[in-house]
Design an enzyme around this catalytic site. Structure first.
Site: not given
Ligand code: MRU
Length: 345
Positions: A47, A197, A88, A238, A249
């Site tokens: 983010a 990730q 996004r 985020d 996530k």
């Protein structure tokens, strides 16, 4: 530590996070269109990092403009803002950074600045957004170190590290802050399917720093909590709604519920640019749905039958009641979050 994103002359260079840890390859962006594509395709992700990237992209677009008059320059700037805002949907930092650049532009236009002066101002604002993000992460690290015991096993999910910010990280900032205070920290990194990730990026950057790191698959966290292995959880965010509900996530919600069931503290670490006081709770946070291939394949290997129906929500929302505290550069905020966040705004 390599910078996540930097200027190279008037181009933007960033490490290609899709290729890590196998290859350290750099992508150079010379146009705002390439910057937008880098965000959409996850060359850069996380983010705060995508917010910083959007701000730098707008400065890049402005610097490359051939507009001779402010009216044409303003129209191009607005078009670039729209392009980047469509990359996004979930991380509010992206919209926060674009808004900051728009405000800077409006101030310059109001003062009657020339195209060249506006270009210089936008570059300056983008640089400030970049540098402020690193400073915020370091402050998060200093505040967050206080919640980490002298010896601790910390679980984290996804990558909320230097790679996901302009540097140092948020959740990993807390871990770095604790280690810098002399605490003995062992990290468990959830691999974070489907984009991995945790396995690829969190393990890579913590190992580079010499921090004790163990990768686990996402379905191992509950068993390790049950055996008393995990002392606390720290994750990034985020978007944090006014009541503390937190989008992060996919998989974060499961970890939070497990932590609550086992009496393990669950912390969210994020800069203030992630707090969205205009969104009252998590129910209206837009959740990005990404492509099916991320689920049907691991790397280039297909793991689901051809034609299998797939869901791929990239984020989930953890209700505030599962969160022990939210750590920002302004301090440690505890429930009730609507009061503790609004009190710091
Ligand atoms: O899809 P990604 O990799 O951009 O998602 C990243 C996360 O969910 C991070 O945990 C979050 O952005 C915080 S990063 C400091």
């Amino acid at each position: 530590m390599l910078p996540t994103i930097a200027w190279e002359g008037d181009a933007i260079v960033m490490v290609d996070q899709r290729k890590l840890p196998a290859t350290e390859k750099y992508v150079t962006c010379k146009t705002v269109t390439v910057v937008a594509k880098a965000i959409t395709t996850m060359v850069i992700r996380g983010a705060p990092a995508i917010g910083v990237c959007a701000a730098m992209g707008l400065a890049l677009g402005a610097a490359r403009s051939k507009a001779t008059g402010t009216r044409q320059f303003a129209a191009e700037f607005q078009k670039n803002c729209d392009l980047l805002a469509a990359t996004r949907p979930t991380a509010v930092n992206l919209f926060w950074a674009i808004e900051g650049m728009k405000q800077s532009f409006a101030e310059g236009a109001h003062a009657g600045e020339s195209v060249d002066q506006l270009k210089a101002r936008l570059r300056h604002t983008a640089d400030r957004i970049h540098d402020d993000d690193v400073a915020s992460c370091r402050a998060i690290g200093r505040h967050g170190a206080a919640v980490v015991p002298a010896e601790a096993c910390v679980l984290t999910h996804c990558n909320a590290g230097a790679l996901a910010t302009a540097g140092y990280g948020t959740a990993l900032g807390v871990i770095r802050g604790a280690v810098e205070c002399g605490k003995k920290v062992a990290v468990l990194a959830d691999e974070t399917r489907p984009f991995l990730q945790g396995a690829r990026l969190t393990a890579w950057e913590l190992m580079k720093d010499g921090i004790d790191t163990t990768v686990i698959t996402d379905n191992m966290a509950g068993a390790l909590m049950r055996t008393g292995t995990i002392d606390l959880v720290v994750v990034g965010a985020d978007r944090i709604a006014a009541n503390g509900d937190t989008a992060n996530k996919i998989g974060t919600y499961s970890v939070a519920v497990l932590a609550k069931a086992h009496g393990i503290p669950f912390y969210v670490a994020a800069p203030w640019s992630t707090i969205d006081l205009g969104t009252p709770d998590g129910s209206t946070i837009p959740i990005e749905e990404r492509n099916a291939r991320e689920v049907t394949h691991v790397g280039s290997t297909q793991v689901a039958p051809t034609g299998a129906r797939v869901r791929n929500p990239s984020f989930d929302v953890t209700p505030a009641r599962y969160i022990t505290a939210i750590i920002t550069e302004r301090g440690i905020h505890r429930a009730p979050f609507d009061a503790s966040l609004a009190g710091q705004a």
